[in-house]
Design a protein around this motif. Structure first.
Motif, mmCIF file in Angstrom:
data_model
loop_
_atom_site.group_PDB
_atom_site.id
_atom_site.type_symbol
_atom_site.label_atom_id
_atom_site.label_comp_id
_atom_site.label_asym_id
_atom_site.label_seq_id
_atom_site.Cartn_x
_atom_site.Cartn_y
_atom_site.Cartn_z
ATOM 1 N N CYS A 68 0.842 -1.203 0.000
ATOM 2 C CA CYS A 68 0.000 0.000 0.000
ATOM 3 C C CYS A 68 0.874 1.249 0.000
ATOM 4 O O CYS A 68 0.623 2.215 -0.748
ATOM 5 C CB CYS A 68 -0.930 -0.001 1.216
ATOM 6 S SG CYS A 68 -2.288 -1.178 1.122
ATOM 7 N N ALA A 69 1.916 1.233 0.832
ATOM 8 C CA ALA A 69 2.851 2.373 0.869
ATOM 9 C C ALA A 69 3.628 2.482 -0.436
ATOM 10 O O ALA A 69 3.883 3.592 -0.936
ATOM 11 C CB ALA A 69 3.806 2.210 2.051
ATOM 12 N N ILE A 70 4.012 1.332 -1.009
ATOM 13 C CA ILE A 70 4.749 1.341 -2.278
ATOM 14 C C ILE A 70 3.895 1.918 -3.395
ATOM 15 O O ILE A 70 4.354 2.771 -4.176
ATOM 16 C CB ILE A 70 5.215 -0.093 -2.622
ATOM 17 C CG1 ILE A 70 6.357 -0.520 -1.688
ATOM 18 C CG2 ILE A 70 5.682 -0.173 -4.080
ATOM 19 C CD1 ILE A 70 6.722 -1.975 -1.804
ATOM 20 N N PHE A 71 2.638 1.470 -3.492
ATOM 21 C CA PHE A 71 1.758 1.975 -4.546
ATOM 22 C C PHE A 71 1.520 3.481 -4.397
ATOM 23 O O PHE A 71 1.468 4.217 -5.391
ATOM 24 C CB PHE A 71 0.421 1.231 -4.521
ATOM 25 C CG PHE A 71 0.508 -0.198 -4.993
ATOM 26 C CD1 PHE A 71 1.466 -0.577 -5.913
ATOM 27 C CD2 PHE A 71 -0.369 -1.154 -4.497
ATOM 28 C CE1 PHE A 71 1.556 -1.892 -6.348
ATOM 29 C CE2 PHE A 71 -0.285 -2.466 -4.928
ATOM 30 C CZ PHE A 71 0.677 -2.837 -5.855
ATOM 31 N N HIS A 72 1.384 3.920 -3.161
ATOM 32 C CA HIS A 72 1.192 5.356 -2.919
ATOM 33 C C HIS A 72 2.410 6.140 -3.399
ATOM 34 O O HIS A 72 2.282 7.210 -4.029
ATOM 35 C CB HIS A 72 0.947 5.608 -1.432
ATOM 36 C CG HIS A 72 0.724 7.055 -1.094
ATOM 37 N ND1 HIS A 72 1.752 7.894 -0.710
ATOM 38 C CD2 HIS A 72 -0.412 7.815 -1.111
ATOM 39 C CE1 HIS A 72 1.270 9.100 -0.486
ATOM 40 N NE2 HIS A 72 -0.049 9.084 -0.712
ATOM 41 N N ALA A 73 3.600 5.620 -3.106
ATOM 42 C CA ALA A 73 4.827 6.304 -3.526
ATOM 43 C C ALA A 73 4.986 6.262 -5.045
ATOM 44 O O ALA A 73 5.393 7.255 -5.659
ATOM 45 C CB ALA A 73 6.037 5.654 -2.849
ATOM 46 N N VAL A 74 4.649 5.128 -5.666
ATOM 47 C CA VAL A 74 4.797 4.989 -7.122
ATOM 48 C C VAL A 74 3.861 5.941 -7.860
ATOM 49 O O VAL A 74 4.276 6.659 -8.779
ATOM 50 C CB VAL A 74 4.532 3.531 -7.553
ATOM 51 C CG1 VAL A 74 4.387 3.441 -9.074
ATOM 52 C CG2 VAL A 74 5.652 2.626 -7.089
ATOM 53 N N PHE A 75 2.598 5.977 -7.433
ATOM 54 C CA PHE A 75 1.635 6.820 -8.137
ATOM 55 C C PHE A 75 1.807 8.298 -7.810
ATOM 56 O O PHE A 75 1.161 9.149 -8.454
ATOM 57 C CB PHE A 75 0.215 6.365 -7.811
ATOM 58 C CG PHE A 75 -0.140 5.044 -8.431
ATOM 59 C CD1 PHE A 75 -0.150 4.894 -9.813
ATOM 60 C CD2 PHE A 75 -0.424 3.940 -7.636
ATOM 61 C CE1 PHE A 75 -0.459 3.682 -10.396
ATOM 62 C CE2 PHE A 75 -0.726 2.727 -8.203
ATOM 63 C CZ PHE A 75 -0.748 2.576 -9.592
ATOM 64 N N SER A 76 2.673 8.606 -6.857
ATOM 65 C CA SER A 76 2.980 10.003 -6.556
ATOM 66 C C SER A 76 4.090 10.545 -7.441
ATOM 67 O O SER A 76 4.342 11.764 -7.452
ATOM 68 C CB SER A 76 3.380 10.152 -5.080
ATOM 69 O OG SER A 76 2.323 9.775 -4.229
ATOM 70 N N LEU A 77 4.767 9.673 -8.188
ATOM 71 C CA LEU A 77 5.844 10.118 -9.068
ATOM 72 C C LEU A 77 5.264 10.930 -10.213
ATOM 73 O O LEU A 77 4.213 10.586 -10.767
ATOM 74 C CB LEU A 77 6.620 8.912 -9.613
ATOM 75 C CG LEU A 77 7.385 8.081 -8.570
ATOM 76 C CD1 LEU A 77 7.967 6.831 -9.203
ATOM 77 C CD2 LEU A 77 8.481 8.917 -7.934
ATOM 78 N N PRO A 78 5.930 12.001 -10.608
ATOM 79 C CA PRO A 78 5.359 12.896 -11.635
ATOM 80 C C PRO A 78 5.376 12.308 -13.048
ATOM 81 O O PRO A 78 4.499 12.587 -13.853
ATOM 82 C CB PRO A 78 6.251 14.145 -11.546
ATOM 83 C CG PRO A 78 7.551 13.631 -10.991
ATOM 84 C CD PRO A 78 7.205 12.514 -10.067
ATOM 85 N N SER A 79 6.387 11.498 -13.353
ATOM 86 C CA SER A 79 6.551 10.981 -14.713
ATOM 87 C C SER A 79 5.953 9.587 -14.859
ATOM 88 O O SER A 79 6.129 8.726 -13.987
ATOM 89 C CB SER A 79 8.037 10.947 -15.077
ATOM 90 O OG SER A 79 8.253 10.218 -16.254
ATOM 91 N N LYS A 80 5.272 9.348 -15.971
ATOM 92 C CA LYS A 80 4.710 8.035 -16.238
ATOM 93 C C LYS A 80 5.806 7.000 -16.421
ATOM 94 O O LYS A 80 5.683 5.860 -15.951
ATOM 95 C CB LYS A 80 3.827 8.090 -17.487
ATOM 96 C CG LYS A 80 3.175 6.764 -17.822
ATOM 97 C CD LYS A 80 2.294 6.865 -19.071
ATOM 98 C CE LYS A 80 1.678 5.503 -19.387
ATOM 99 N NZ LYS A 80 0.830 5.578 -20.621
ATOM 100 N N ASP A 81 6.886 7.376 -17.113
ATOM 101 C CA ASP A 81 8.008 6.452 -17.315
ATOM 102 C C ASP A 81 8.641 6.068 -15.979
ATOM 103 O O ASP A 81 9.015 4.910 -15.774
ATOM 104 C CB ASP A 81 9.063 7.086 -18.220
ATOM 105 C CG ASP A 81 8.571 7.229 -19.656
ATOM 106 O OD1 ASP A 81 7.640 6.476 -20.035
ATOM 107 O OD2 ASP A 81 9.100 8.076 -20.388
#
Length: 299
Positions: free
Chosen positions: A201-214
């Motif tokens: 859950c924490a990982i997904f939150h951090a991943v989807f907070s990244l500005p770039s799609k790549d």
């Protein structure tokens, strides 16, 4: 006809066992040889490969002797020893999957602290803890089974000596044994699964907070192999557990046996394949090792 059926079952078991052994040995070799793989995630993976190989070895040879050579007898002490190794290695595998999820959590959510947190000494301490947890928590189950005065039958309705399959044969009150087995399942696998889900859950939150799609895709791809492994392991474990505990007479015995065999034989076979396909360094190292072996064989 029955003999032919056993031969085919033995062939499937043998195939799973050989693939598990070869795949995990190749994985261990690739990680030990390639310096680029001497990282915490792959150290966890090498420990998982060792556990998978030992888990398969604790049950597959006896299953093959039953299917191919009709050697159905097993000594009571050997049965308890097989049970101990089986449940200890599955517990260890669950803990290693938790360690791998913790590694991904630190790498993605706290990248600046990764080098100071995920050290070799931490991995060694965690592995020793997981090993001691598996041994100490399951030892009382073996002791309680040895204290049964007698059994209603000596025929185990299973492919190997599984805890509840043996407990259900006792001509005595099994409520303590059943409660202990259930408590261990929730204490070990349930706790590990809970922390894995929390970390993701924490990982997904951090991943989807990244500005770039790549950047999101690249970061998420580092988690895919581990996600596939823990989903296959826990998915089969939960399905097998629920069918065995609550399926009752509604599920035929052979379905219970197939589910239990799949849970113990398929993940050790799939794990090296998943990481081999998804990790470029492992693919390249395996390809290099095979090329070296072929050239030496030709010479």
């Amino acid at each position: 006809m029955a003999r032919s059926r056993y031969n085919w079952v033995g062939l499937v078991v043998c195939l799973c066992y050989v693939l598990a052994l070869l795949g995990n040995i190749m994985l261990l070799t690739a990680i030990s040889v390639c310096s680029g793989l001497h990282k915490p995630m792959f150290i966890f993976l090498s420990l998982l490969a060792s556990s998978d190989a030992l888990l398969s070895t604790s049950i597959a040879p006896k299953m093959l002797s039953v299917c191919w050579f009709q050697q159905r007898h097993i000594r009571f002490e050997s049965c308890l020893l097989q049970m101990f190794f089986l449940h200890s290695f599955t517990s260890l595998e669950s803990g290693l999957l938790l360690g791998m999820s913790f590694d991904r959590y630190i790498a993605i959510c706290q990248p600046l602290s990764y080098g100071s947190i995920m050290t070799n000494s931490i991995i060694v301490i965690l592995f020793i803890f997981l090993l001691l947890r598996a041994v100490t928590l399951f030892s009382p189950c073996i002791i309680l089974i040895q204290r049964f005065p007698e059994f209603r039958t000596n025929i185990v309705p299973h492919s190997y000596c599984e805890h509840m399959a043996i407990v259900n044969l006792a001509a005595a009150d099994i409520r303590i044994n059943s409660a202990l087995g259930l408590a261990l399942a929730f204490t070990i696998s349930g706790t590990d699964l809970l922390f894995i889900l929390v970390s993701y859950c924490a990982i997904f939150h951090a991943v989807f907070s990244l500005p770039s799609k790549d950047a999101r895709l690249k970061t998420f791809n580092t988690c895919i192999p581990h996600m596939c492994i823990f989903l296959s392991f826990y998915g089969l474990a939960i399905f097998t557990f629920l069918s065995h505990r609550y399926g009752g007479q509604r599920i035929p015995p052979y379905v219970h046996i197939i589910l239990a065999d799949t849970y113990t034989l398929v993940p050790p076979m799939l794990n090296p394949i998943i990481y081999g396909v998804k990790t470029k360094l492992i693919r390249e190292q395996v390809r290099k090792s095979l090329s070296t072996y072929q050239s030496l064989h030709v010479k």
